[in-house]
Scaffold this motif. Structure first.
Motif, short mmCIF file in Angstrom:
data_model
loop_
_atom_site.label_atom_id
_atom_site.label_comp_id
_atom_site.label_asym_id
_atom_site.label_seq_id
_atom_site.Cartn_x
_atom_site.Cartn_y
_atom_site.Cartn_z
N PHE A 90 31.17 11.54 66.88
CA PHE A 90 29.80 12.53 68.11
C PHE A 90 30.84 13.41 68.55
O PHE A 90 30.25 14.84 69.65
CB PHE A 90 30.07 11.30 68.85
CG PHE A 90 28.48 10.71 68.62
CD1 PHE A 90 27.04 11.00 69.00
CD2 PHE A 90 28.68 9.60 68.16
CE1 PHE A 90 26.30 10.31 68.94
CE2 PHE A 90 27.30 8.89 67.88
CZ PHE A 90 26.36 9.32 68.22
N SER A 109 32.33 6.11 66.40
CA SER A 109 30.99 6.57 67.11
C SER A 109 31.99 7.63 67.72
O SER A 109 31.83 8.62 68.00
CB SER A 109 30.48 5.49 68.08
OG SER A 109 30.26 4.92 67.38
N ALA A 121 24.12 11.07 65.24
CA ALA A 121 25.37 11.28 65.19
C ALA A 121 25.48 12.59 64.83
O ALA A 121 25.45 14.04 64.98
CB ALA A 121 26.63 11.02 64.97
#
Length: 513
Positions: free
Chosen positions: A176, A172, A306
């Motif tokens: 991101f 993540s 994302a």
């Protein structure tokens, strides 16, 4: 020893192991008969469709070597008294503190309980069970091994979940952190490979229209892909998928779930804006664990969010760049220069920065900030800016003030782009030998952005028409820049310029006046 344990000491034939793997049992005892009896008593043992694999050690020192060679051992059946009265206890201590193996279950077996009192051993050593050999019948051995394997299985499941959580957090974070739509899918593939171990092909498809009410797979287009989907970007899913794949894709979309097939899957990706999105992965392991399936589910939930954040970030950056360009173009037109000058200089700076080995972040920053290099000209009178001939000494002194004025206009911002623009505005007229203006900086004291923009600005200005000159030819410009190597321009930067010349000429052709 109980009669239940008295069997022939003939060699026990090893059971052929199946493809699902085995549970490794390390038997540590200096009596060969104990090894033979233990193997016989557990010869038909099976847990979760996996048999036992026995590894024998006949001393404490040998046990230490084997535990290092087999860190995935599930159980250690450990005798206390071997070459010394406390050899087994030293092995237990070695396993936990030196080998750092806290997963394996240690079952202490002793024929002389007085040598290692149970209460003392349980308190002082990280063992999981304590048995006297006289009480350890075949049935009790079966029971203790079964319960220990269940504990070991649960410990592994917890550890896999912990590692999976770390991977999800890392995935993540990495996805991101991506600010480039071009690198987005590569980040997705990299993280999927980390989660699953292998990925052959992947494809990410999303709807073009936000908040679309039509949840139809035909409305989704391939945003990015790997393998056979690499050349399918922009195509609708019904053009690139087989009938079977499209059916699975439609099911995943309609049910908002993950559909698993023999060697591939389609995962519906959650959206914060009600967009439709799917992730296709092939080459996944056939026997995915519950943990892996859960990780895929969490990952799929984060991919679309994302993507939308990257898309939003790109939109913000593009808007910011557009505003900088338009402001700079307005200033350039005021000084009788075309708006495409700042676009050309921007891309030229990027290529020169790459050639110097700057980081991608620095390359992007100098590209974005370079259009601000002449913002100080807003304070220069029109009569001087538009004068067709050479400036006299007084006019030249006024013109030179634009560098410091540009810095003053931009200097108080906390934004990295504007800060870089302030530095460029102030230093792009400094010379490598110290004879430039406004501060007379020299060599490495001039910021690298200022050195890059200085060369890019002169190169583009010489190659194009100005109110005071006709455009120069390519050869003439190269000769002039080489002549100024080491005086106006950094020598290494001139070398990069020569190496990149074909690319830079392409930029000029792409953005003509």
């Amino acid at each position: 020893m109980s009669e239940d344990f008295l069997f022939s000491d003939e060699e026990i034939e090893e059971v052929e192991q199946d493809s699902l793997g085995t549970w490794k049992i390390l038997i540590v005892d200096d009596e060969p008969e104990v090894h033979a009896v233990t193997k016989l008593a557990l010869s038909d043992f099976e847990f979760q469709e996996k048999r036992l694999e026995f590894i024998s050690a006949y001393s404490g020192s040998e046990a230490k070597q084997l535990i290092n060679q087999h860190p995935d051992a599930a159980i250690v059946l450990l005798d206390v008294v071997m070459e010394t009265d406390d050899a087994g206890l030293k092995v237990a201590e070695y396993i936990r503190h030196e080998a750092k193996n806290h997963h394996v279950r240690i079952i202490l077996r002793t024929g002389q309980p007085g040598q290692a009192p149970e209460r003392q051993v349980i308190v002082n050593y990280d063992i999981n069970d304590y048995k006297s050999k006289t009480e350890l019948t075949a049935q009790k051995l079966f029971t203790v091994v079964m319960s220990s394997l269940r504990s070991y299985r649960d410990i592994l499941a917890i550890e896999q979940s912990r590692q999976g959580l770390e991977k999800i957090i890392t995935a993540s974070r990495d996805i991101f952190a991506s600010h480039s739509m071009e690198t987005f899918i590569h980040g997705v593939i990299q993280q999927l490979t980390s989660l699953l171990g292998s990925v052959d092909k992947a494809m990410y498809a999303t709807s073009l229209v936000a908040s679309s009410e039509q949840k139809d797979a035909k409305n989704l287009v391939v945003f990015a892909g790997q393998g056979e989907f690499e050349q399918s970007e922009g195509k609708s899913l019904d053009q690139v998928l087989s009938a079977e794949q499209f059916s699975a894709c439609t099911q995943a979309l309609n049910e908002k779930t993950i559909i698993y097939k023999d060697d591939y899957l389609f995962a519906h990706c959650s959206s914060q804006y009600n967009n439709s999105a799917l992730l296709y992965i092939s080459g996944v392991p056939k026997n995915l664990t519950t943990t892996q399936r859960h990780l895929i589910e969490i990952f799929a939930q984060n991919v679309q969010i994302a993507y939308e954040n990257v898309q939003l970030q790109s939109e913000i950056e593009d808007t910011q760049q557009e505003l900088v360009w338009r402001l700079s173009e307005a200033l350039e037109q005021r000084s009788n220069e075309t708006g495409n000058h700042v676009r050309r200089v921007s891309h030229i700076c990027y290529e020169l920065a790459r050639g110097l080995g700057l980081s991608e972040q620095e390359c992007e920053l100098v590209r974005s900030a370079s259009p601000l290099h002449d913002v100080g000209k807003v304070g220069v009178p029109d009569a001087i800016l538009h004068k067709p001939g050479k400036l006299d000494e007084n006019e030249w002194q006024v013109m030179k003030q634009h560098a410091q004025k540009g810095y003053t206009i931009l200097a108080n911002s906390k934004r990295p782009l504007v800060q870089a623009g302030a530095t460029i505005a102030q230093e792009h007229h400094e010379w490598w030998d110290g004879s430039g203006y406004p501060q007379g900086k020299k060599g490495q004291d001039i910021h690298v952005f200022g050195r890059i923009v200085a060369l890019a600005d002169v190169y583009d200005a010489l190659r194009h028409r100005r109110s005071y000159k006709e455009p120069w030819g390519k050869a003439e410009v190269v000769e002039e820049i080489q002549r100024l190597r080491g005086t106006q321009f950094e020598p290494k930067l001139v070398d990069v310029f020569i190496e990149k010349l074909d690319t830079l000429e392409t930029i000029l052709a792409r953005y003509p006046d």
